[in-house]
Design a protein around this motif. Structure first.
Motif, mmCIF file in Angstrom:
data_model
loop_
_atom_site.group_PDB
_atom_site.id
_atom_site.type_symbol
_atom_site.label_atom_id
_atom_site.label_comp_id
_atom_site.label_asym_id
_atom_site.label_seq_id
_atom_site.Cartn_x
_atom_site.Cartn_y
_atom_site.Cartn_z
ATOM 1 N N SER A 80 66.998 21.827 -8.808
ATOM 2 C CA SER A 80 66.643 22.994 -9.616
ATOM 3 C C SER A 80 65.541 22.647 -10.618
ATOM 4 C CB SER A 80 67.879 23.513 -10.345
ATOM 5 O OG SER A 80 67.541 24.557 -11.214
ATOM 6 N N LYS A 81 65.658 21.500 -11.266
ATOM 7 C CA LYS A 81 64.640 21.073 -12.235
ATOM 8 C C LYS A 81 63.299 20.824 -11.550
ATOM 9 C CE LYS A 81 67.893 19.185 -15.550
ATOM 10 N NZ LYS A 81 68.456 17.983 -16.174
ATOM 11 N N ILE A 82 63.325 20.224 -10.377
ATOM 12 C CA ILE A 82 62.095 19.966 -9.625
ATOM 13 C C ILE A 82 61.427 21.290 -9.253
ATOM 14 C CG2 ILE A 82 61.187 19.109 -7.415
ATOM 15 C CD1 ILE A 82 63.323 16.856 -7.626
ATOM 16 N N LEU A 83 62.195 22.226 -8.740
ATOM 17 C CA LEU A 83 61.646 23.522 -8.334
ATOM 18 C C LEU A 83 61.113 24.302 -9.527
ATOM 19 C CD1 LEU A 83 64.256 24.551 -5.622
ATOM 20 C CD2 LEU A 83 61.914 23.731 -5.259
ATOM 21 N N LYS A 84 61.785 24.215 -10.658
ATOM 22 C CA LYS A 84 61.321 24.896 -11.873
ATOM 23 C C LYS A 84 59.989 24.307 -12.321
ATOM 24 C CE LYS A 84 62.457 25.931 -16.635
ATOM 25 N NZ LYS A 84 63.278 25.637 -17.781
ATOM 26 N N THR A 85 59.869 22.991 -12.308
ATOM 27 C CA THR A 85 58.626 22.326 -12.698
ATOM 28 C C THR A 85 57.491 22.730 -11.768
ATOM 29 O OG1 THR A 85 59.865 20.445 -13.582
ATOM 30 C CG2 THR A 85 57.540 20.079 -13.083
ATOM 31 N N GLY A 128 49.852 37.927 -3.575
ATOM 32 C CA GLY A 128 50.783 38.122 -4.681
ATOM 33 C C GLY A 128 51.891 37.085 -4.752
ATOM 34 N N THR A 129 51.854 36.090 -3.864
ATOM 35 C CA THR A 129 52.877 35.043 -3.870
ATOM 36 C C THR A 129 52.444 33.884 -4.761
ATOM 37 O OG1 THR A 129 51.954 33.842 -1.988
ATOM 38 C CG2 THR A 129 53.487 35.649 -1.495
ATOM 39 N N HIS A 130 53.322 32.935 -4.944
ATOM 40 C CA HIS A 130 53.027 31.734 -5.719
ATOM 41 C C HIS A 130 52.798 30.548 -4.771
ATOM 42 C CE1 HIS A 130 54.133 34.013 -9.217
ATOM 43 N NE2 HIS A 130 53.739 33.019 -9.962
ATOM 44 N N ASP A 131 51.804 30.702 -3.920
ATOM 45 C CA ASP A 131 51.476 29.669 -2.934
ATOM 46 C C ASP A 131 50.153 29.025 -3.316
ATOM 47 O OD1 ASP A 131 51.001 28.090 -0.732
ATOM 48 O OD2 ASP A 131 50.905 29.738 0.710
ATOM 49 N N ILE A 132 50.220 27.874 -3.955
ATOM 50 C CA ILE A 132 49.007 27.205 -4.422
ATOM 51 C C ILE A 132 48.131 26.765 -3.250
ATOM 52 C CG2 ILE A 132 49.928 24.861 -4.587
ATOM 53 C CD1 ILE A 132 47.748 26.432 -7.276
ATOM 54 N N GLU A 133 48.741 26.432 -2.125
ATOM 55 C CA GLU A 133 47.965 26.007 -0.961
ATOM 56 C C GLU A 133 47.093 27.134 -0.425
ATOM 57 O OE1 GLU A 133 50.188 23.968 2.057
ATOM 58 O OE2 GLU A 133 51.231 22.744 0.573
ATOM 59 N N ALA A 134 47.499 28.373 -0.635
ATOM 60 C CA ALA A 134 46.698 29.512 -0.187
ATOM 61 C C ALA A 134 45.382 29.599 -0.951
ATOM 62 C CB ALA A 134 47.490 30.805 -0.358
ATOM 63 N N ALA A 136 54.030 24.949 -12.749
ATOM 64 C CA ALA A 136 52.690 24.417 -12.492
ATOM 65 C C ALA A 136 51.871 25.390 -11.652
ATOM 66 C CB ALA A 136 52.789 23.062 -11.797
ATOM 67 N N VAL A 137 52.461 25.904 -10.607
ATOM 68 C CA VAL A 137 51.757 26.844 -9.726
ATOM 69 C C VAL A 137 51.462 28.138 -10.472
ATOM 70 C CG1 VAL A 137 51.981 28.236 -7.632
ATOM 71 C CG2 VAL A 137 52.664 25.830 -7.616
ATOM 72 N N ASP A 138 52.434 28.634 -11.208
ATOM 73 C CA ASP A 138 52.264 29.885 -11.954
ATOM 74 C C ASP A 138 51.125 29.773 -12.959
ATOM 75 O OD1 ASP A 138 53.261 32.603 -12.558
ATOM 76 O OD2 ASP A 138 53.743 31.729 -14.513
#
Length: 153
Positions: free
Chosen positions: A83-88, A115-121, A92-94
């Protein structure tokens, strides 16, 4: 007497995989805020990756009805770490997306992310604008540096 404005803007259509226009990107490579934003995004992502690496590997055990209390507690600890890893990662992406929206516009960023939070996009976007920014910086710095080819390489 009219004032003539010389546009330094780069403007290109954004196409989807079918070749249909879904938007337009417009930016001024002379805008220092773009370089600053890219540098801050890279710095923030690097910092967050180091932060996530501190958690190490996450080993989520498979739980069943016959699992012991100890197994549930161990799973709980690993889930908390995950959960902490995913939150971090999300933070960062946001923040990266919000910064890119600030300088390039939400509509432009949505063309890439949907509209997603996909940094790779956003990699094609960053790969597109970077050469323009680099060339602009080289031209600016060349006025003051003997060998400007070393700038931003």
């Amino acid at each position: 007497m009219p004032i003539v404005v010389k546009s330094k803007f780069v403007e290109e259509d954004i196409l989807n995989e079918n070749g249909e226009k879904i938007g337009t990107i417009k930016f001024n490579p002379n805008d220092s805020s773009i370089m600053k934003a890219l540098a801050e995004i890279i710095s923030n992502l690097t910092e967050k990756i180091k932060e996530m690496d501190q958690y190490g590997e996450v080993d989520l055990p498979k739980l069943e009805r016959t699992s012991t209390v100890e197994e549930f507690e161990a799973a709980s600890e690993e889930l908390e770490k995950m959960s902490k890893i995913l939150k971090t990662e999300y933070e960062a992406v946001d923040s990266s997306i919000k910064e890119l929206e600030r300088i390039l516009g939400k509509e432009t960023i949505d063309c890439f992310t949907g509209g997603t939070h996909d940094i790779e996009a956003l990699i094609p976007l960053i790969e597109f604008i970077t050469p323009y920014i680099q060339q602009n910086r080289i031209e600016k710095v060349s006025k003051y540096v003997k060998n400007s080819s070393d700038v931003m390489e």
